[in-house]
Design a protein around this motif. Structure first.
Motif, short mmCIF file in Angstrom:
data_model
loop_
_atom_site.label_atom_id
_atom_site.label_comp_id
_atom_site.label_asym_id
_atom_site.label_seq_id
_atom_site.Cartn_x
_atom_site.Cartn_y
_atom_site.Cartn_z
N UNK A 156 0.95 12.53 -9.28
CA UNK A 156 0.19 13.75 -9.05
C UNK A 156 1.08 14.99 -9.02
N UNK A 157 2.25 14.85 -8.38
CA UNK A 157 3.09 16.03 -8.20
C UNK A 157 4.03 16.27 -9.37
N UNK A 158 4.37 15.22 -10.10
CA UNK A 158 5.39 15.38 -11.15
C UNK A 158 4.81 15.58 -12.54
N UNK A 159 3.58 15.11 -12.74
CA UNK A 159 3.01 15.27 -14.07
C UNK A 159 2.37 16.64 -14.22
N UNK A 160 2.41 17.18 -15.43
CA UNK A 160 1.79 18.48 -15.68
C UNK A 160 0.36 18.53 -15.12
N UNK A 161 0.03 19.64 -14.56
CA UNK A 161 -1.24 19.83 -13.87
C UNK A 161 -2.43 19.17 -14.56
N UNK B 297 0.83 -1.21 0.00
CA UNK B 297 0.00 0.00 0.00
C UNK B 297 0.86 1.25 0.00
N UNK B 298 1.95 1.20 0.74
CA UNK B 298 2.84 2.36 0.78
C UNK B 298 3.41 2.67 -0.59
N UNK B 299 3.91 1.65 -1.26
CA UNK B 299 4.54 1.88 -2.55
C UNK B 299 3.51 2.36 -3.58
N UNK B 300 2.34 1.76 -3.56
CA UNK B 300 1.28 2.21 -4.49
C UNK B 300 0.91 3.66 -4.22
N UNK B 301 0.74 4.01 -2.95
CA UNK B 301 0.40 5.39 -2.59
C UNK B 301 1.48 6.35 -3.05
N UNK B 302 2.71 5.92 -2.87
CA UNK B 302 3.84 6.76 -3.27
C UNK B 302 3.82 7.05 -4.77
N UNK B 303 3.60 6.02 -5.56
CA UNK B 303 3.60 6.22 -7.01
C UNK B 303 2.46 7.16 -7.43
N UNK B 304 1.31 7.02 -6.80
CA UNK B 304 0.19 7.90 -7.12
C UNK B 304 0.50 9.35 -6.74
N UNK B 305 1.08 9.53 -5.56
CA UNK B 305 1.43 10.87 -5.12
C UNK B 305 2.44 11.51 -6.06
N UNK B 306 3.41 10.72 -6.50
CA UNK B 306 4.44 11.24 -7.40
C UNK B 306 3.86 11.56 -8.78
#
Lengths: 228, 228
Positions: free
Chosen positions: A160-165, A149-158
């Motif tokens: 969200x933050x790294x891809x163009x708005x 769950x941690x790794x999945x959450x991390x990828x989603x957060x990234x």
DNA sequence: CGCTGCTTTGATTCGTATCAATAGCAGTGG
DNA sequence: CCACTGCTATTGATACGAATCAAAGCAGCG
């Protein structure tokens, strides 16, 4: 210092609240600073005499136990603000994890300036409230989620933050600014567990890992499901 | 509403920044509210139309996963501020864990008032920065500390927050506002592990547990050592 | 080509969760 | 005053997930 009016962060950082004449004042106080990857600007427990806007690059905020275990407690991207206004020592250290460019101010001077510019202070308050929300969501992850769950959450957060708005819903690949050990330090895991989870996700077809730091999301829905 | 000038939190809450005439304005906007233990004021994900100062009692901020695991992400004591200025829904739920008394405001009205009162906003910023520091220290605990380190850290933090200012270094006992399950939810542990750690500390003579919620610290130095 | 540092993979251990039962306490009504 | 009820906390036995220890694989770079 370089001209604030032409600054690339002019409209994204907290400076966006200021009028041209105010910006001029601010630019007299600040100065541009380049830091190289790995360099530590502020040490945990030391007095933190500077605050800064990040113009370029990525930095990490790290808290550590007496015996050297580390937890990354914040990630700082361009337009974000670093340092601790209103005094005292920094409760964590701040290090660049890529080459970075900052716009730094003496903390006392900045505090004084902020006191005279309520709009700037409001921007800072909004940002701080947002950071607090993010930190608290991360507390749920650290305290209650499993490794997968941690790794999945991390990828989603990234994503969200790294891809163009707004692109996070559709988009595919991105380049992480972190190595495996840093991902582990963000998630409160070991590097081995982190690596295993990513390998497993690739094996299950949820993601691709075309290079060490690149990630491509194949199945966003499954990843969200997995994030818990 | 009741009179702000005679309020017990007059000098400790964010209102301390205001002049008598400003306080009068504020008192017209706010109202006293009693909530009983267990009552949830704000639900995670819902729009949060109120903000408040806490006058009395203790509240918890709780984040939860889809399947019901809970993590307490903040503890709110008298003079603390709750709610999310500047819009959006609450990222966590807020529940009273003892009978509490609040001084509540409509968020929009409060935001507007705050925008006109920079000193109030600065107080709020200071408080929020402090909360952020605390949250980040808690992230280190959640991500990297063992069960025994977590419980030791928790007791020290509680001694610090619950004992009269400055007494933490010398003082002895205090009454926790939490049951065992809530301590577990703060530390990211299960109730069983929490109980076992406390029992062990008592067996080792570090603490006494004279009643369910009371704690007496016998060996502060050892506890600090243990907290990591 | 052979370092050097990072990442992956494997075998084993250890800590905490889970499952299950018992114990202690506070409140209630006979 | 004491039995009854419901809740919270403790204690015990076992299972499981992630850490640890160890080694091999893989890039990038002189």
């Amino acid at each position: 210092m370089t001209d604030c009016l032409s600054c690339i962060m002019r409209n994204r950082a907290i400076c966006a609240s200021l009028q041209p004449d105010e910006l001029l004042l601010l630019s007299r106080m600040g100065r541009r600073q380049r830091v190289s990857s790995g360099h530590t600007l502020l040490w945990e427990g030391d007095d933190a005499p500077v605050v800064a806007n990040v113009l370029e690059g990525v930095l990490k905020l790290v808290a550590a136990t007496a015996d050297g275990r580390e937890q990354i407690v914040g990630i700082v991207f361009p337009s974000d603000f670093i340092g601790r206004p209103f005094g005292k020592e920094s409760p964590y250290s701040v290090s660049a994890i890529s080459a970075a460019e900052l716009c730094t101010f003496h903390r006392d001077q900045f505090d004084e300036f902020a006191a005279d510019h309520p709009d700037l202070q409001q921007k800072l308050l909004r940002r701080t409230l947002g950071e607090l929300d993010r930190a608290r969501r991360w507390m749920l992850l650290l305290g209650r989620k499993s490794a997968s769950e941690k790794v999945a959450s991390f990828l989603l957060e990234m994503a969200d933050r790294l891809l163009p708005r707004g692109a996070a819903e559709t988009a595919r690949g991105f380049e992480l600014p972190f190595g495996r050990q840093q991902i582990a330090d963000i998630l409160g895991l070991t590097i081995e567990t982190t690596s295993r989870q990513l390998t497993k996700m690739r094996a299950d077809g949820l993601i691709d890992l075309p290079s060490r730091r690149a990630v491509v999301i194949n199945d966003l829905a499954a990843l969200k499901e997995m994030a818990g």
